[in-house]
Scaffold this motif. Structure first.
Motif, PDB file in Angstrom:
ATOM      1  N   TYR A   2     -24.729  11.701  17.162  1.00  0.00           N
ATOM      2  CA  TYR A   2     -24.703  10.305  16.748  1.00  0.00           C
ATOM      3  C   TYR A   2     -23.721   9.530  17.632  1.00  0.00           C
ATOM      4  CZ  TYR A   2     -27.145  12.382  12.853  1.00  0.00           C
ATOM      5  OH  TYR A   2     -28.064  13.073  12.098  1.00  0.00           O
ATOM      6  N   ILE A  37     -18.980  14.570  10.719  1.00  0.00           N
ATOM      7  CA  ILE A  37     -18.225  15.666  11.336  1.00  0.00           C
ATOM      8  C   ILE A  37     -18.100  15.299  12.806  1.00  0.00           C
ATOM      9  CG2 ILE A  37     -18.114  18.158  11.779  1.00  0.00           C
ATOM     10  CD1 ILE A  37     -20.260  18.528   9.640  1.00  0.00           C
ATOM     11  N   LYS A  41     -15.965  22.132  15.389  1.00  0.00           N
ATOM     12  CA  LYS A  41     -14.843  22.675  14.621  1.00  0.00           C
ATOM     13  C   LYS A  41     -14.281  21.659  13.622  1.00  0.00           C
ATOM     14  CE  LYS A  41     -13.790  26.164  17.989  1.00  0.00           C
ATOM     15  NZ  LYS A  41     -12.887  26.728  18.980  1.00  0.00           N
ATOM     16  N   GLY A  42     -14.997  20.565  13.464  1.00  0.00           N
ATOM     17  CA  GLY A  42     -14.495  19.492  12.619  1.00  0.00           C
ATOM     18  C   GLY A  42     -14.733  19.727  11.142  1.00  0.00           C
ATOM     19  N   GLU A  43     -14.089  18.890  10.324  1.00  0.00           N
ATOM     20  CA  GLU A  43     -14.300  18.947   8.883  1.00  0.00           C
ATOM     21  C   GLU A  43     -15.261  17.843   8.468  1.00  0.00           C
ATOM     22  OE1 GLU A  43     -10.710  18.140   6.655  1.00  0.00           O
ATOM     23  OE2 GLU A  43      -9.969  16.738   8.148  1.00  0.00           O
ATOM     24  N   ARG A  44     -15.831  17.989   7.292  1.00  0.00           N
ATOM     25  CA  ARG A  44     -16.717  16.966   6.739  1.00  0.00           C
ATOM     26  C   ARG A  44     -15.854  15.959   6.006  1.00  0.00           C
ATOM     27  NH1 ARG A  44     -22.160  18.865   6.184  1.00  0.00           N
ATOM     28  NH2 ARG A  44     -22.513  17.426   4.475  1.00  0.00           N
ATOM     29  N   LYS A  68      -5.502  14.437  10.409  1.00  0.00           N
ATOM     30  CA  LYS A  68      -5.995  15.039  11.635  1.00  0.00           C
ATOM     31  C   LYS A  68      -7.317  14.416  12.100  1.00  0.00           C
ATOM     32  CE  LYS A  68      -7.400  19.548  13.352  1.00  0.00           C
ATOM     33  NZ  LYS A  68      -7.231  20.987  13.257  1.00  0.00           N
ATOM     34  N   THR A  69      -8.273  14.344  11.174  1.00  0.00           N
ATOM     35  CA  THR A  69      -9.600  13.876  11.572  1.00  0.00           C
ATOM     36  C   THR A  69      -9.599  12.388  11.891  1.00  0.00           C
ATOM     37  OG1 THR A  69     -10.702  15.635  10.385  1.00  0.00           O
ATOM     38  CG2 THR A  69     -11.996  13.666  10.805  1.00  0.00           C
ATOM     39  N   LEU A  83     -20.918  14.883  15.775  1.00  0.00           N
ATOM     40  CA  LEU A  83     -21.847  15.994  15.552  1.00  0.00           C
ATOM     41  C   LEU A  83     -22.789  15.700  14.388  1.00  0.00           C
ATOM     42  CD1 LEU A  83     -22.639  19.030  16.026  1.00  0.00           C
ATOM     43  CD2 LEU A  83     -20.988  19.559  14.213  1.00  0.00           C
ATOM     44  N   SER A  84     -22.231  15.110  13.347  1.00  0.00           N
ATOM     45  CA  SER A  84     -23.019  14.918  12.138  1.00  0.00           C
ATOM     46  C   SER A  84     -22.651  13.596  11.491  1.00  0.00           C
ATOM     47  CB  SER A  84     -22.733  16.078  11.167  1.00  0.00           C
ATOM     48  OG  SER A  84     -23.416  15.892   9.958  1.00  0.00           O
ATOM     49  N   PHE A  85     -23.647  12.959  10.891  1.00  0.00           N
ATOM     50  CA  PHE A  85     -23.430  11.655  10.249  1.00  0.00           C
ATOM     51  C   PHE A  85     -24.495  11.538   9.162  1.00  0.00           C
ATOM     52  CE2 PHE A  85     -23.363   6.948  10.124  1.00  0.00           C
ATOM     53  CZ  PHE A  85     -22.000   6.710  10.170  1.00  0.00           C
ATOM     54  N   ILE A  86     -24.138  11.955   7.956  1.00  0.00           N
ATOM     55  CA  ILE A  86     -25.116  12.053   6.875  1.00  0.00           C
ATOM     56  C   ILE A  86     -24.906  10.924   5.873  1.00  0.00           C
ATOM     57  CG2 ILE A  86     -25.981  13.505   5.001  1.00  0.00           C
ATOM     58  CD1 ILE A  86     -25.078  15.925   6.513  1.00  0.00           C
ATOM     59  N   VAL A 218     -16.542  17.963  -0.043  1.00  0.00           N
ATOM     60  CA  VAL A 218     -16.862  18.864   1.061  1.00  0.00           C
ATOM     61  C   VAL A 218     -18.297  18.612   1.527  1.00  0.00           C
ATOM     62  CG1 VAL A 218     -16.888  21.216   1.956  1.00  0.00           C
ATOM     63  CG2 VAL A 218     -15.189  20.566   0.246  1.00  0.00           C
ATOM     64  N   ASP A 219     -19.272  18.946   0.690  1.00  0.00           N
ATOM     65  CA  ASP A 219     -20.647  18.732   1.180  1.00  0.00           C
ATOM     66  C   ASP A 219     -21.133  17.304   0.934  1.00  0.00           C
ATOM     67  OD1 ASP A 219     -21.177  19.371  -1.676  1.00  0.00           O
ATOM     68  OD2 ASP A 219     -23.235  19.084  -1.003  1.00  0.00           O
ATOM     69  N   SER A 267      -3.199  17.856   5.788  1.00  0.00           N
ATOM     70  CA  SER A 267      -3.948  17.050   6.750  1.00  0.00           C
ATOM     71  C   SER A 267      -3.472  15.599   6.810  1.00  0.00           C
ATOM     72  CB  SER A 267      -5.442  17.104   6.426  1.00  0.00           C
ATOM     73  OG  SER A 267      -5.670  16.465   5.196  1.00  0.00           O
TER      74      SER A 267
END
Lengths: 281, 493
Positions: A2, A37, A41-44, A68-69, A83-86, A218-219, A267
């Protein structure tokens, strides 16, 4: 992947990112959020959507560098990718014709509340907006708020102190005029402690008070249960039942605040994140 | 490895039965408590050959009937006996796209190995270990054997969820010649194989290789896409797709509903395992997702997920890990093998007790739990011995981390956005014996139907549904008569 198409620094440590994500933009509604993400190695991490453009296929969100993020996000520039964008996740904010709606904003809420205010305005509500910020330097996003609101109250804290008081004093004044100048609904997207205080302030007046809760997730799609909280004596999950809840029905604020801070020491690196008098610190 | 043969009174027939299976080497208990590497190390070539030689190739093939996806077990073992690995892999792949997964996590002792003829006399052939051996051999060979693909039918299918059930349907339908789009809500494919089952039981690299194999069959994998949000089920049916298979998997975790359950450091098993496995919190801070763990961890529940959580806790550095189960060891739903592994790793089992409250340290972190002792009643009409609390038997156990592992309720995202999809009062999707839902052109399987079961049963349901879907797609009918919406549904609210 993304791509990031725009990055604007709104105030010190406050950023707006615009991400190309047509599938998310297509369905976005006020008050919903995304989970992103950065890399393998990233977090959600969840972020509330502050704007979107269905035609351009872009989604905006505003964040403050706290850990951190978010620090890593702050370094990203147009051309970089996530990496991810939900999303859009969660239920949209309730919007209807209520009459006079008072909203309370701070932090990312200053931007993320804008789509809700727009929708409320379209429904013909009268809007009073209380904006909390530590000081003028760290205030941002004034223009859309001024355009949308009938009245804007700037609740700026004096240095190192009085942040919460500046907002509660403003709220108290409005409540003192109720019901002569009737308040039909309160919506808050600000710090957890302030949302709790506001809910207690409006309870005696039985003014419906919606709070936008941001427990750790998390999810984010109703699977992990990290974001659970007790509302009306039953367990609810902010990611699928929220994030907007009736503040008068939320029980166990203490626990909610504690859970919010579970990972803060790991964090959340920013000094001064600590809320005054918070039992968790 | 021993060559003992039990010779009973009656004279043995010609091929003497070897009644002892070849043991599979494992990492030592001490070593594995400190790493997430795979515990079971797999057979060597010699071991696999010896174990394969135990199969008597009986005519009735009960093992194959015992397999939910009907793998031609005697045939792949025969190929192994002939030392033809390529053939063995090919036979396996005829019926499963996930042999490396099945060989590791299937409860073979209840299925193929339970049915094995040798099981009547001694130890059954270690079918699971042999399956794993072949899958691992193929993976290290580099190139995977490809099945014969039917020519394209021009039909397009959406599969929702890339867990074991979805992967099975996707590969079956792709092999039948249909165009398959596989939707996954998370950022990686594999579902529970990625977020749930730990690395030390099922290495994630193996899952990803098998996902890649399914993609190599032409399946179009779309990550980060949530059906029920990004597209409703009706949108899928209205737009590109001739049929849909729903396998979105587990939903909201269940809790006990006792005071203090939302205290800090009380996790659901899903959260605990997702952080650990999917997000690799055991490699924090190299991976950004942290997990907080105390010294004394209690895992509530007696299933495989509880075993996984307890064993993760050991590896994450807990000093003491308790499994709290309200029945006895005999009633535990977890696989015996996993219970034994857990015991070897020093996990303590507390049977016949149930938490009644979680107590705070004064700062909203869990510090202890109150338990009540349970006893089993006499079996009721269903033959089940219900656990009931013993009044006044409450006691306190100090813990600083709790993992609640009581199963999940189905994810409401799709049912809540699809009013004409029949669900039970528990929220599971109602299907008929061929996997069809109440909604035309929609099939379902896996945890959304069962409410929570095994990897292989989810695959079995997928296999049945894929056959039914293929039949429908091949008939070229646009209309299909769904099972009566009222049937099986008197419990729907």
């Amino acid at each position: 992947m993304y791509p990031i198409v725009d990055h604007e620094v709104l105030a010190p440590r406050v950023h707006r990112l615009r991400v190309k994500a047509p599938v998310v933009a297509e369905k976005a509604k006020p008050g919903q959020f995304v989970i992103l993400i950065i890399d393998q190695k990233g977090e959600r991490v969840p972020f509330t959507i502050s704007d979107w453009d269905t035609d351009a296929g872009t989604v905006d969100f505003v964040f403050i560098e706290v850990g951190k993020t978010t620090r890593q996000l702050a370094t990203l520039q147009p051309g970089d990718t996530l990496l991810s964008f939900i999303g859009p996740l969660g239920r949209p904010a309730e919007v209807d014709h209520y009459g006079h709606v008072v909203s309370v904003l701070s932090g990312y809420g200053i931007a993320a509340m804008v789509p809700i205010l727009k929708a409320l305005k379209e429904k013909g509500n009268t809007l009073t907006t209380i904006v909390q910020a530590p000081d003028a330097e760290r205030l941002f996003g004034q223009k859309p708020l001024e355009e949308l609101s009938d009245t804007v109250i700037w609740a700026l804290g004096t240095k190192g102190d009085g942040m919460m008081e500046s907002t509660t004093v403003a709220m108290r004044k409005l409540l003192n005029q109720h019901p002569k100048r009737r308040i039909d609904r309160v919506i808050a997207m600000c710090s957890l402690c302030l949302m709790r205080v506001l809910s207690e302030m409006t309870r005696p007046y039985a003014i419906k008070t919606m709070v936008h809760l941001t427990p750790v997730m998390v999810d984010g799609t109703g699977m992990c249960g990290a974001c659970r909280l007790s509302v009306g004596r039953t367990n609810r999950f902010a990611c699928v039942h929220g994030p907007e809840f009736d503040g008068h029905e939320v029980d166990g604020w203490e626990v909610l605040m504690a859970r919010r801070c579970t990972y803060a020491d790991e964090s959340i690196l920013q000094q001064g994140f600590q809320c005054r008098g918070c039992s968790q610190w | 490895m021993t060559d003992e043969k039990e010779t009973k009174g009656a004279p043995e027939k010609k091929p003497k039965l070897n009644l002892n299976r070849v043991e599979m080497p494992k990492q030592s208990e001490h070593e594995r408590r400190h790493n997430f590497d795979e515990v079971a190390l797999g057979y060597t070539w010699e071991m696999a050959k010896e174990e394969a030689s135990r199969c008597i190739q009986c005519k009735k093939r009960p093992c194959q009937q015992g397999c939910p996806v009907n793998i031609d077990i005697p045939d792949f073992i025969a190929a192994l006996q002939r030392e033809n690995m390529e053939e063995a892999a090919k036979v396996l792949k005829r019926k499963t796209s996930l042999p490396g997964v099945c060989g590791r996590v299937c409860p073979q002792e209840l299925q193929c190995e339970n049915a094995c003829t040798l099981n009547k006399k001694g130890a059954p052939v270690a079918i699971g270990r042999l399956e794993r051996f072949i899958a691992d051999w193929e993976r290290t060979q580099g190139s995977a054997t490809m099945p014969e693909m039917a020519p394209s039918t021009g039909k397009k299918v959406a599969v929702v969820g890339s867990g074991p059930s979805g992967l099975t349907v996707a590969s079956d339908l792709a092999i039948f010649g249909h165009q398959v789009v596989l939707f996954e809500a998370l950022h990686v494919a594999g579902g529970v194989l990625m977020y749930g089952i730990p690395e030390f039981r099922l290495p994630k690299e193996i899952v990803q290789r098998e996902v890649q194999y399914v993609q190599s069959l032409g399946v179009d994998l779309r990550l980060n896409t949530v059906i029920g949000i990004n597209y409703s089920l009706d949108e899928l049916l209205r737009t590109d797709y001739d049929a849909v298979y729903l396998a979105p998997g587990a939903g909201l975790p269940k809790f006990l509903g006792v005071p203090g359950e939302n205290l800090n450091m009380v996790y659901s098993a899903n959260e605990f395992l997702t952080r650990t496995n999917l997000m690799k919190a055991y490699l924090y801070p190299e991976y950004a997702t942290p997990i907080k763990m105390g010294k004394k961890v209690a895992v509530i529940g007696g299933g495989n997920v509880a075993m996984d959580a307890a064993r993760c806790a050991v590896r994450l550095g807990a000093q003491e890990v308790y499994v709290i189960y309200r029945r006895t060891r005999a009633e535990m739903p977890a696989r015996l093998e996993e219970v034994e592994n857990a015991e070897e790793e020093g996990i303590q089992f507390h049977f016949l007790c149930n938490p009644t409250a979680f107590l705070s340290d004064g700062r909203n972190n869990v510090a202890a739990m109150e338990l009540i002792r349970m006893k089993l009643t006499e079996p009721d009409e269903s033959g089940r011995r219900r656990p009931v609390p013993i009044p006044g038997s409450e006691y306190i156990l100090d813990v600083d981390t709790v993992v609640v592992s009581l199963g999940t309720s189905p994810n409401p995202l799709i049912p809540s956005t699809t009013p004409d999809l029949n669900v039970t009062r528990w929220g599971t999707v109602v299907i008929d014996e061929r996997g069809r839902t109440s909604k035309a052109r929609v099939w379902a399987g896996g945890d959304i139907v069962s409410g929570g079961a095994t990897v292989i049963s989810a695959m079995g349901e997928g296999r049945i549904a894929a056959a039914s879907m293929h039949e429908y797609l091949s008939n070229g009918q646009k209309k299909i008569i769904p099972p009566s919406p009222q049937k099986d549904d008197d419990k729907t609210e």
